[in-house]
Design a protein around this motif. Structure first.
Motif, short mmCIF file in Angstrom:
data_model
loop_
_atom_site.label_atom_id
_atom_site.label_comp_id
_atom_site.label_asym_id
_atom_site.label_seq_id
_atom_site.Cartn_x
_atom_site.Cartn_y
_atom_site.Cartn_z
N LEU A 130 -2.73 -2.51 -1.54
CA LEU A 130 -3.38 -1.22 -1.05
C LEU A 130 -4.79 -1.70 -0.04
CD1 LEU A 130 -3.41 1.29 -3.79
CD2 LEU A 130 -2.31 1.42 -1.47
N ASP A 131 -5.28 -2.99 -0.75
CA ASP A 131 -6.50 -3.69 -0.24
C ASP A 131 -6.10 -4.71 0.92
OD1 ASP A 131 -8.29 -2.06 -1.60
OD2 ASP A 131 -8.24 -3.47 -3.44
N GLY A 132 -4.73 -4.92 1.07
CA GLY A 132 -4.29 -6.10 1.97
C GLY A 132 -4.56 -7.41 1.97
N MET A 157 12.45 -8.87 6.44
CA MET A 157 10.96 -8.40 6.29
C MET A 157 11.23 -7.83 4.75
SD MET A 157 8.96 -6.65 9.20
CE MET A 157 8.21 -7.90 10.62
N SER A 158 10.36 -7.98 3.86
CA SER A 158 9.98 -7.11 2.78
C SER A 158 9.46 -5.87 3.20
CB SER A 158 9.23 -7.84 1.72
OG SER A 158 7.80 -7.79 2.05
N PRO A 159 9.39 -4.71 2.51
CA PRO A 159 8.79 -3.47 2.81
C PRO A 159 7.19 -3.51 2.87
CG PRO A 159 10.31 -3.00 1.21
CD PRO A 159 10.26 -4.62 1.24
N PHE A 160 6.73 -4.75 2.24
CA PHE A 160 5.36 -4.67 2.48
C PHE A 160 4.91 -5.56 3.67
CE2 PHE A 160 6.56 -4.94 -2.11
CZ PHE A 160 5.98 -3.93 -2.46
N ALA A 192 2.87 -2.79 10.71
CA ALA A 192 2.78 -1.49 11.24
C ALA A 192 1.40 -1.08 11.21
CB ALA A 192 3.69 -0.30 10.46
N LEU A 193 0.53 -1.65 10.36
CA LEU A 193 -0.76 -0.94 10.17
C LEU A 193 -1.88 -1.94 11.04
CD1 LEU A 193 -1.13 0.18 6.36
CD2 LEU A 193 -0.79 1.62 8.45
N GLY A 194 -1.29 -3.07 11.13
CA GLY A 194 -2.37 -4.03 11.81
C GLY A 194 -3.53 -4.51 10.99
N ASN A 195 -4.56 -4.21 11.57
CA ASN A 195 -5.92 -4.59 10.95
C ASN A 195 -6.09 -3.67 9.73
OD1 ASN A 195 -6.14 -6.78 12.30
ND2 ASN A 195 -7.13 -5.85 14.01
N GLU A 196 -5.55 -2.43 9.80
CA GLU A 196 -6.05 -1.26 8.81
C GLU A 196 -5.36 -1.70 7.41
OE1 GLU A 196 -6.42 3.57 9.18
OE2 GLU A 196 -4.49 2.45 9.78
N THR A 197 -5.81 -1.46 6.40
CA THR A 197 -5.42 -1.63 5.13
C THR A 197 -4.61 -0.44 4.62
OG1 THR A 197 -7.40 -0.87 3.84
CG2 THR A 197 -7.21 -3.43 4.49
N PRO A 198 -3.58 -0.55 3.59
CA PRO A 198 -2.88 0.72 3.40
C PRO A 198 -3.86 1.84 2.62
CG PRO A 198 -1.54 -1.26 2.73
CD PRO A 198 -3.04 -1.75 3.45
N ARG A 199 -4.90 1.17 1.91
CA ARG A 199 -5.68 1.80 1.46
C ARG A 199 -6.56 2.95 2.36
NH1 ARG A 199 -7.50 1.78 -3.76
NH2 ARG A 199 -6.84 -0.15 -4.17
N GLN A 200 -7.02 2.29 3.40
CA GLN A 200 -7.54 2.75 4.40
C GLN A 200 -6.91 3.89 5.25
OE1 GLN A 200 -8.75 -0.38 6.78
NE2 GLN A 200 -10.74 -0.81 5.78
N PHE A 201 -5.59 3.72 5.29
CA PHE A 201 -4.81 4.56 5.73
C PHE A 201 -4.55 5.79 5.14
CE2 PHE A 201 -0.51 6.38 6.47
CZ PHE A 201 -0.36 6.41 7.80
N LEU A 202 -4.34 5.57 3.66
CA LEU A 202 -4.12 6.81 2.86
C LEU A 202 -5.31 7.61 2.44
CD1 LEU A 202 -2.15 4.91 0.20
CD2 LEU A 202 -1.20 6.66 1.79
N LYS A 203 -6.50 6.98 3.02
CA LYS A 203 -7.74 7.96 2.82
C LYS A 203 -7.69 8.81 4.29
CE LYS A 203 -10.41 5.16 -0.31
NZ LYS A 203 -11.57 4.30 -0.63
N LYS A 204 -7.12 8.61 5.17
CA LYS A 204 -7.18 9.31 6.50
C LYS A 204 -6.60 10.74 6.26
CE LYS A 204 -5.28 6.58 9.64
NZ LYS A 204 -4.82 6.01 10.88
N SER A 205 -7.04 11.60 6.84
CA SER A 205 -6.57 12.97 6.98
C SER A 205 -5.02 13.03 7.39
CB SER A 205 -7.24 14.05 7.75
OG SER A 205 -7.22 13.74 9.09
#
Length: 595
Positions: A453-455, A50-53, A59-72
Motif C-alpha cells: 500500500l505504501d509502495g 507481470m505480477s498483479p503488484f 498503472a498508478l505511476g508515482n501514486e501509492t496504492p494507499r493514496q489511491f484508496l483514500k481518494k473519493s
C-alpha cells in the motif's frame, strides 16, 4: 463389504473430485486476482510477465496504492466498475485476505490429493496386493480403508466450504466472507502466542469456515489448521461476536498435537506427560483423560483472560446435554469445568503474588453457582477409574498438579501483568463481553500488505504475500508420529494414527478424535518400573474380548470379561507410550508416561 476393487473406485472418484475442486478453486482465485487489478484500473497493464503488484505499480505511476484508496470514488478512473470504485483500505484488506486464503486452499487440495494417494496406495498394496501389513485381531483392513476414504471426504467438504464462503458478489464481499475474515484475524492473533514462543512454525496457516458448530479440524498433510465458526455467530459490523471466543481453545488443540518444545526439540505432548509424571500423575490416572482439554482451556485463558470463562459458562448453558454431570473420559465434567478454569486463571500473578483477576474469578464463580442454583463444589460426581464418587471441590483440588504441569511446560504463556479491564471493578460479569465486543478488527495487521500500500515493498517481499506452505508426505508424517517403520504398524495402530494424531476433529464441548467413541469399555494404565498394567472395564455388562497391543514393544495381549479385567506388558522400556485396545466395534487407546 471388503472388495479392493470397490475401495479403488471410491478413492479414484474422490481423487477426481479433488482435482475438479482444484480447477474450480483456481478459477475463484483468478477472479479475486482480477478484482485486485480492477480496483486500481490495472487490468490493461497486466501481462503474463507481470505480477498483479507490478501491474498496479505501472498503472498508478508515482501514486501509492494507499493514496489511491483514500481518494473519493468520483476522483477515480471511470473505467472502474461502480461496485469497486469506492473501495476503502479496509475493503482492500478484505479482498487480499480472501485471495490469500483461497490460495491456501489451492495448496491444501494439492496436499490432500498427494497425501491420500500415497496413503491409499500404501494400504492397497499392504493389505490386498503385497499383503505385507500385519492385521490386528478383531480389526479388519476394511476399517482402515473406510477411515482414509472418510477422512479425505470430510476434508474435501471442509475446503469447499472455506472457498465458497469467500466468493464475491459483483466484486463485493459477502456477509459470510466478512464473518470468516474476522475469524481468520482472531485465529492468527490467537496463534501468535504459540508462534512467538517457538512452539509452532512461523508460517502455520489457519483457514476458518462457517458450519453448524465450533470445531477444529487437525490435518497431517499441511502445516495448517481448519476452524469452523457456527453460522449462528455471524452478525453485521466490524466487531466479533462472543462466539468467536472459542477460537483460542481450538488453536490449543492444534498446538497440543503439533507443537514442539523450542529448547528441548521434543513433542509438546511428550513434555506435558513427563511434567505430569513429575507432578505425581502417572499412567492410568483419571486426570490424564482430561489433559488435552484442560491444556486447551489454559491456552485460551492465558491468551484472552476472564472473558473465556464467561463464554464457556454461556456455551455450557446453551448445551445442556445428558452428560452435564458425567465424566465422558475426555472433557472435564461440564458442571464443574468453569471452577477449574477460574482456578487456572488464578495462577496469573504479579511479582508480589497478587492474582491479576482475583475479583473477576470470584464473580465468575458466583455467577455459575447462581445459574446452577446449587454449589457444585459440594456435590458428588462419579469419575471413571475412581472407585468412589468425588466432590466437586476434591476434583478441582486434584486437578491442580495437572495445571502446574501444563504451566511448567509453557511458562512463557503466563502473563506478567494485568492485560484486560473488562469489569472495571464492577460486579457485572457481562462487562467482560463489552470489552471484547468493542474490539475493532485492525486494518494494518499485515506488514506485507502495508508495504504494498505504501509502495515500499520489494518484488520479492510482495511475492511472498501469496507464498505457499510445505506439504507433508504420507510416510513422512507416519514416521514422525509412530517412530517406527510403517510396515510394522498393524490395523489397530493405523486406525489410531488415521483418526487421531493430527487428523482429527476437536471441539470445546463434544467429543472429538477417538479418545472416547461411545465404546463399551474403558481403559486405564499403571506403570511399575518398566512394566505397564492395563485395566479394561466393560461398561455395559456384556461379555467382550478386547485385544491390546503395546505400540512401543509390539507385545499383544487379550482380556475377556463382562466387568473388569487386566493384563501386564513387561519390559516396555523407560519411555512413555500407548497401548491400543480393539474389539469388533471400536478402537481406542490409553497413554502411559515415561518411567
Amino acid at each position: 463389504m471388503d472388495d479392493p476393487k470397490d475401495w479403488q473406485k471410491r478413492i479414484d472418484s474422490l481423487q477426481t473430485a479433488v482435482a475438479e475442486t482444484q480447477s474450480i478453486v483456481e478459477e475463484v482465485w483468478l477472479d479475486h486476482g482480477d478484482d485486485v487489478l480492477t480496483v486500481f484500473d490495472a487490468n490493461k497493464m497486466s501481462t503474463a510477465m507481470m505480477s498483479p503488484f507490478q501491474a498496479i505499480k505501472v498503472a498508478l505511476g508515482n501514486e501509492t496504492p494507499r493514496q489511491f484508496l483514500k481518494k473519493s470514488a468520483s476522483a477515480r478512473p471511470s473505467e472502474i466498475p461502480h461496485e469497486l470504485r469506492d473501495f476503502t483500505i479496509r475493503d482492500f484488506y478484505q479482498l487480499v485476505q480472501e485471495t490469500m486464503q483461497i490460495n491456501n486452499c489451492v495448496k491444501l487440495l494439492e496436499a490432500l490429493k498427494n497425501f491420500s494417494k500415497q496413503g491409499f496406495t500404501f494400504f492397497m498394496d499392504g493389505y490386498y496386493h503385497k499383503k505385507n501389513l500385519p492385521v490386528a485381531p478383531g480389526c479388519p483392513p476394511r476399517s482402515v480403508m473406510r477411515t482414509i476414504v472418510n477422512q479425505v471426504s470430510f476434508d474435501l467438504s471442509v475446503i469447499q466450504d472455506a472457498v465458497n464462503q469467500r466468493r464475491r458478489l459483483l466484486g463485493r464481499s459477502t456477509q459470510q466472507s466478512r464473518a470468516v475474515a474476522m475469524a481468520d484475524q482472531l485465529a492468527n492473533m490467537a496463534l501468535g502466542m504459540a508462534v512467538d514462543e517457538g512452539f509452532l512454525p512461523e508460517d502455520t496457516a489457519v483457514v476458518t469456515y462457517l458450519a453448524k458448530n465450533i470445531r477444529a479440524r487437525l490435518i497431517p498433510y499441511f502445516d495448517a489448521l481448519l476452524i469452523s465458526i457456527a453460522y449462528a455467530s455471524i452478525q453485521n459490523g466490524i466487531h466479533p461476536s462472543r462466539d468467536y471466543l472459542a477460537i483460542p481453545h481450538e488453536i490449543g488443540h492444534h498446538l497440543y498435537w503439533n507443537g514442539r518444545h523450542p529448547r528441548k526439540d521434543i513433542e509438546l505432548r511428550e513434555e506435558l506427560l513427563q511434567n505430569a509424571a513429575n507432578a505425581g500423575i502417572q499412567a492410568g490416572d483419571w486426570r490424564l483423560n482430561w489433559l488435552e482439554e484442560i491444556f486447551c482451556d489454559t491456552y485460551a485463558l492465558l491468551l484472552a483472560g476472564p472473558v473465556i470463562v464467561l463464554d464457556f459458562q454461556d456455551m455450557l448453558d446453551d448445551d445442556m446435554s445428558s452428560h452435564f454431570r458425567e465424566d465422558t473420559d475426555k472433557h472435564p465434567i461440564p458442571e464443574i469445568r468453569p471452577f477449574i478454569q477460574t482456578n487456572i486463571l488464578r495462577r496469573a500473578k504479579d511479582e508480589d503474588g497478587n492474582v491479576f483477576y482475583a475479583h473477576e474469578c470470584d464473580k465468575l464463580d458466583e455467577n455459575w453457582r447462581k445459574w446452577l442454583a446449587k454449589h457444585p463444589l459440594q456435590s458428588s460426581y462419579n469419575i471413571r477409574g475412581q472407585a468412589q464418587p468425588m466432590t466437586g471441590q476434591a476434583i478441582v483440588t486434584a486437578i491442580e498438579p495437572l495445571i502446574t504441569a501444563i504451566l511448567d511446560t509453557v511458562p512463557g504463556f503466563v502473563p506478567d501483568e494485568r492485560e484486560y479491564d473488562g469489569m472495571e471493578s464492577s460486579n457485572d460479569v457481562s462487562k467482560l463481553y463489552q470489552e471484547f465486543h468493542s474490539y475493532i478488527m485492525p486494518d494494518d495487521d499485515n506488514e506485507l500488505v502495508n508495504l504494498f500500500l505504501d509502495g515500499t515493498g520489494t518484488q520479492k517481499q510482495l511475492d511472498t504475500i501469496l507464498d505457499s506452505y510445505s506439504e507433508v508426505p504420507f510416510l513422512t508424517h507416519i514416521r514422525e508420529v509412530a517412530k517406527k517403520k510403517p510396515t510394522e504398524i498393524d490395523t489397530a495402530e493405523w486406525l489410531l494414527l488415521l483418526r487421531s494424531f493430527g487428523w482429527s476433529d476437536e471441539g470445546p464441548l463434544g467429543s472429538g478424535g477417538i479418545t472416547s467413541n461411545g465404546a463399551t469399555f474403558n481403559l486405564s494404565a499403571a506403570r511399575v518400573n518398566n512394566n505397564v498394567t492395563v485395566t479394561v472395564t466393560v461398561t455395559n455388562n456384556i461379555n467382550a474380548t478386547v485385544n491390546l497391543k503395546c505400540v512401543r514393544t509390539n507385545q499383544t495381549k487379550s482380556v475377556t470379561t463382562s466387568t473388569t479385567g487386566s493384563c501386564t506388558f513387561n519390559n516396555v522400556g523407560s519411555s512413555g507410550g500407548q497401548v491400543i485396545a480393539t474389539n469388533s466395534t471400536q478402537n481406542t487407546f490409553v497413554t502411559y508416561p515415561a518411567a
